[in-house]
Design a protein around this motif. Structure first.
Motif, PDB file in Angstrom:
ATOM      1  N   ILE A  85       0.812  -1.206   0.000  1.00 14.35           N
ATOM      2  CA  ILE A  85       0.000   0.000   0.000  1.00 14.35           C
ATOM      3  C   ILE A  85       0.852   1.265   0.000  1.00 14.35           C
ATOM      4  CG2 ILE A  85      -0.227   0.022   2.511  1.00 14.35           C
ATOM      5  CD1 ILE A  85      -2.857   1.086  -0.136  1.00 14.35           C
ATOM      6  N   ALA A  86       1.994   1.265   0.683  1.00 13.33           N
ATOM      7  CA  ALA A  86       2.841   2.464   0.695  1.00 13.33           C
ATOM      8  C   ALA A  86       3.330   2.797  -0.714  1.00 13.33           C
ATOM      9  CB  ALA A  86       4.027   2.264   1.646  1.00 13.33           C
ATOM     10  N   ASP A  87       3.826   1.793  -1.420  1.00 14.08           N
ATOM     11  CA  ASP A  87       4.294   2.020  -2.787  1.00 14.08           C
ATOM     12  C   ASP A  87       3.125   2.325  -3.717  1.00 14.08           C
ATOM     13  OD1 ASP A  87       6.756   1.473  -1.756  1.00 14.08           O
ATOM     14  OD2 ASP A  87       7.248  -0.147  -3.133  1.00 14.08           O
ATOM     15  N   SER A  88       1.968   1.723  -3.445  1.00 15.75           N
ATOM     16  CA  SER A  88       0.790   1.984  -4.277  1.00 15.75           C
ATOM     17  C   SER A  88       0.334   3.435  -4.141  1.00 15.75           C
ATOM     18  CB  SER A  88      -0.351   1.039  -3.884  1.00 15.75           C
ATOM     19  OG  SER A  88      -0.034  -0.291  -4.195  1.00 15.75           O
ATOM     20  N   GLN A 131       0.645  -3.627 -13.726  1.00 13.20           N
ATOM     21  CA  GLN A 131       1.461  -4.826 -13.592  1.00 13.20           C
ATOM     22  C   GLN A 131       0.704  -6.068 -14.044  1.00 13.20           C
ATOM     23  OE1 GLN A 131       4.684  -4.864 -12.726  1.00 13.20           O
ATOM     24  NE2 GLN A 131       4.652  -2.633 -12.582  1.00 13.20           N
ATOM     25  N   ARG A 132      -0.621  -5.994 -14.006  1.00 11.44           N
ATOM     26  CA  ARG A 132      -1.462  -7.120 -14.432  1.00 11.44           C
ATOM     27  C   ARG A 132      -2.498  -6.596 -15.432  1.00 11.44           C
ATOM     28  NH1 ARG A 132      -3.922  -9.937  -9.356  1.00 11.44           N
ATOM     29  NH2 ARG A 132      -4.514 -11.453 -10.951  1.00 11.44           N
ATOM     30  N   PRO A 133      -2.149  -6.501 -16.697  1.00 11.77           N
ATOM     31  CA  PRO A 133      -3.045  -5.915 -17.698  1.00 11.77           C
ATOM     32  C   PRO A 133      -4.393  -6.620 -17.807  1.00 11.77           C
ATOM     33  CG  PRO A 133      -0.825  -6.171 -18.578  1.00 11.77           C
ATOM     34  CD  PRO A 133      -0.845  -6.900 -17.274  1.00 11.77           C
ATOM     35  N   GLU A 134      -4.431  -7.898 -17.452  1.00 10.59           N
ATOM     36  CA  GLU A 134      -5.688  -8.639 -17.569  1.00 10.59           C
ATOM     37  C   GLU A 134      -6.765  -8.109 -16.626  1.00 10.59           C
ATOM     38  OE1 GLU A 134      -3.158 -10.950 -14.559  1.00 10.59           O
ATOM     39  OE2 GLU A 134      -2.872  -9.823 -16.419  1.00 10.59           O
ATOM     40  N   MET A 135      -6.378  -7.301 -15.628  1.00 13.21           N
ATOM     41  CA  MET A 135      -7.342  -6.765 -14.673  1.00 13.21           C
ATOM     42  C   MET A 135      -8.033  -5.507 -15.195  1.00 13.21           C
ATOM     43  SD  MET A 135      -7.195  -9.021 -12.391  1.00 13.21           S
ATOM     44  CE  MET A 135      -8.272  -8.274 -11.173  1.00 13.21           C
ATOM     45  N   GLY A 136      -7.607  -4.970 -16.318  1.00 12.86           N
ATOM     46  CA  GLY A 136      -8.309  -3.856 -16.941  1.00 12.86           C
ATOM     47  C   GLY A 136      -7.754  -2.473 -16.657  1.00 12.86           C
ATOM     48  N   ASN A 137      -6.735  -2.356 -15.789  1.00 12.40           N
ATOM     49  CA  ASN A 137      -6.156  -1.040 -15.518  1.00 12.40           C
ATOM     50  C   ASN A 137      -5.602  -0.372 -16.774  1.00 12.40           C
ATOM     51  OD1 ASN A 137      -6.692  -0.664 -12.860  1.00 12.40           O
ATOM     52  ND2 ASN A 137      -4.594  -0.852 -12.145  1.00 12.40           N
ATOM     53  N   ASN A 184      -0.804  -7.691  -0.810  1.00 11.03           N
ATOM     54  CA  ASN A 184       0.602  -7.665  -1.255  1.00 11.03           C
ATOM     55  C   ASN A 184       1.530  -6.940  -0.277  1.00 11.03           C
ATOM     56  OD1 ASN A 184      -0.249  -8.773  -3.902  1.00 11.03           O
ATOM     57  ND2 ASN A 184      -1.104  -6.733  -4.216  1.00 11.03           N
ATOM     58  N   PRO A 185       1.505  -7.295   1.015  1.00 12.25           N
ATOM     59  CA  PRO A 185       2.291  -6.540   2.004  1.00 12.25           C
ATOM     60  C   PRO A 185       3.792  -6.562   1.763  1.00 12.25           C
ATOM     61  CG  PRO A 185       1.480  -8.597   2.947  1.00 12.25           C
ATOM     62  CD  PRO A 185       0.801  -8.445   1.619  1.00 12.25           C
ATOM     63  N   GLY A 186       4.311  -7.637   1.180  1.00  9.56           N
ATOM     64  CA  GLY A 186       5.756  -7.723   0.974  1.00  9.56           C
ATOM     65  C   GLY A 186       6.225  -7.328  -0.400  1.00  9.56           C
ATOM     66  N   ALA A 187       5.305  -6.961  -1.273  1.00 10.99           N
ATOM     67  CA  ALA A 187       5.657  -6.637  -2.665  1.00 10.99           C
ATOM     68  C   ALA A 187       5.985  -5.151  -2.783  1.00 10.99           C
ATOM     69  CB  ALA A 187       4.509  -7.006  -3.595  1.00 10.99           C
ATOM     70  N   ARG A 188       7.139  -4.841  -3.336  1.00 11.99           N
ATOM     71  CA  ARG A 188       7.551  -3.463  -3.536  1.00 11.99           C
ATOM     72  C   ARG A 188       7.620  -3.159  -5.025  1.00 11.99           C
ATOM     73  NH1 ARG A 188      10.128  -1.109   0.702  1.00 11.99           N
ATOM     74  NH2 ARG A 188       9.538   0.775  -0.445  1.00 11.99           N
ATOM     75  N   PHE A 189       7.490  -1.880  -5.361  1.00  9.83           N
ATOM     76  CA  PHE A 189       7.531  -1.490  -6.770  1.00  9.83           C
ATOM     77  C   PHE A 189       8.869  -1.838  -7.403  1.00  9.83           C
ATOM     78  CE2 PHE A 189       8.630   1.808  -9.938  1.00  9.83           C
ATOM     79  CZ  PHE A 189       7.730   1.432 -10.920  1.00  9.83           C
ATOM     80  N   ARG A 192       9.021  -5.327  -8.618  1.00 16.11           N
ATOM     81  CA  ARG A 192       8.332  -5.510  -9.902  1.00 16.11           C
ATOM     82  C   ARG A 192       9.192  -4.966 -11.044  1.00 16.11           C
ATOM     83  NH1 ARG A 192       5.562  -8.585  -7.089  1.00 16.11           N
ATOM     84  NH2 ARG A 192       3.368  -8.190  -6.541  1.00 16.11           N
ATOM     85  N   LEU A 193       9.857  -3.835 -10.772  1.00 21.27           N
ATOM     86  CA  LEU A 193      10.664  -3.201 -11.816  1.00 21.27           C
ATOM     87  C   LEU A 193      11.847  -4.087 -12.204  1.00 21.27           C
ATOM     88  CD1 LEU A 193      10.524  -0.548 -13.376  1.00 21.27           C
ATOM     89  CD2 LEU A 193      12.101   0.440 -11.705  1.00 21.27           C
ATOM     90  N   ARG A 194      12.451  -4.752 -11.223  1.00 25.60           N
ATOM     91  CA  ARG A 194      13.590  -5.624 -11.518  1.00 25.60           C
ATOM     92  C   ARG A 194      13.176  -6.842 -12.328  1.00 25.60           C
ATOM     93  NH1 ARG A 194      15.832  -4.530  -6.120  1.00 25.60           N
ATOM     94  NH2 ARG A 194      14.895  -6.459  -5.369  1.00 25.60           N
ATOM     95  N   ARG A 195      11.894  -7.190 -12.278  1.00 25.90           N
ATOM     96  CA  ARG A 195      11.405  -8.340 -13.019  1.00 25.90           C
ATOM     97  C   ARG A 195      11.069  -8.004 -14.470  1.00 25.90           C
ATOM     98  NH1 ARG A 195       6.323 -10.196  -9.917  1.00 25.90           N
ATOM     99  NH2 ARG A 195       6.168 -11.551 -11.744  1.00 25.90           N
TER     100      ARG A 195
END
Length: 330
Positions: A85-88, A131-137, A184-189, A192-195
């Motif tokens: 949530i912080a990164d979001s 990050q997940r285009p299938e969700m419609g964002n 997604n408490p442990g997921a940071r932006f 995702r960027l490194r992936r």
């Protein structure tokens, strides 16, 4: 029954139509059809109130951002950015900054610099939000960037647009926090960027979208195409499908068929409706969009609002015509 009807109002039209197809009685079918109609009417009514309020506070020239914020408001209730949530919250602020500043900057730059700016800004926007285009964002933020690129402002209007973006951040951020703070408490932006890897379908989709839309917008501006944002809408719509289609020609021809049908329908309605009521064609298109799941029918409904704007209507009419678009991308 009340709770069940409320739950039905939260469903996408495609889900409601599957429920209707699976119903065994006329009463059940009528229940879901009623939910679909009420859902569409509520979205249009809320859109009119929300967009009118923001336009009144921040100026009619900033109505496009009000439309964008409404679409974001609807989408962010259900879809987060896929990291903590912080990164979001930071990503939401960065996304609104891009949407506020980049389209206006592009309007003031030399033509040779427009394409790089659009590409960098739009690609960054997709990295932050999709990050997940299938969700419609992707559809929402694609529409947002193109729409604002076609409606830049400067001076005091830009200052008011910045204030509206701040108000939108507070509102959308509050919803994002309430709805998704525990996800997604442990997921940071930066994780995702490194992936990022073009071997991943979602990364290739992001690059494809950013490159295609930026080139089309830059070409429209360079050649002085009036309302070049419609070129961007067509391009973004064709490229936004995910997973990546094996053949975009099918969607291409569906868009042509839908556009032709929509233009014909608009002509009939425009001639049949008395002049004093023609401004209602925009909200009517938005209401009908709430029943559409097929790309051809969505394109046809799009044409109603698009042609009302292209007709050169007044700011009052244009504001209501914008409502149709929220149903398509929200």
């Amino acid at each position: 029954m009340t709770r069940e009807f409320y739950n039905a109002l939260q469903m996408d039209p495609s889900v409601l139509k599957r429920r209707i197809a699976a119903c065994g009685t006329k009463g059940e079918k009528a229940f879901y059809w009623a939910a679909m109609a009420v859902r569409s009417a509520l979205i249009v009514a809320f859109a009119i109130l929300f967009i009118s309020l923001l336009s009144g506070l921040f100026g009619a020239d900033n109505t496009p951002l009000a439309v964008v914020l409404f679409c974001m408001l609807l989408g962010i209730r259900f879809v987060d950015f896929d990291y903590c949530i912080a990164d979001s919250m930071a990503a939401l602020g960065a996304a609104l900054a891009i949407l506020t500043l980049a389209p206006c900057a592009a309007a003031a730059l030399a033509p040779v610099l427009v394409a790089p700016l659009h590409f960098i800004a739009f690609f960054a926007l997709l990295l932050l939000t999709c990050q997940r285009p299938e969700m419609g964002n992707g559809g929402i933020y694609n529409f947002a960037y193109i729409y604002l690129a076609g409606n830049p402002v400067a001076g005091q209007a830009l200052a008011r647009r910045g204030m509206m973006a701040l108000a939108g951040y507070l509102l959308c951020g509050a919803i994002l926090f309430v709805k998704h703070r525990k996800r997604n408490p442990g997921a940071r932006f930066h994780h995702r960027l490194r992936r990022f890897d073009l071997a991943r379908p979602e990364c290739l989709w992001q690059l494809r979208m950013a490159l295609g839309v930026s080139l089309v917008l830059a070409a429209g501006q360079a050649f002085g195409v009036e309302r070049f944002m419609w070129m961007g809408f067509a391009c973004g719509s064709l490229l936004s499908e995910y997973p990546l289609p094996q053949n975009t020609a099918v969607r291409f021809w569906q868009r042509i068929v839908g556009a032709a049908a929509g233009c014909g329908l608009f002509a009939l309605l425009y001639l049949a409706v008395p002049p004093d009521f023609r401004s209602l064609l925009g909200p009517l298109g938005g209401f009908c969009m709430g029943f559409c799941t097929d790309y051809r029918y969505k394109t046809a409904m799009n044409c109603i609002g698009a042609l009302m704007i292209a007709r050169g209507s007044t700011a009052f009419r244009a504001r209501w015509c914008c409502v149709w678009r929220t149903q398509c991308w929200a």
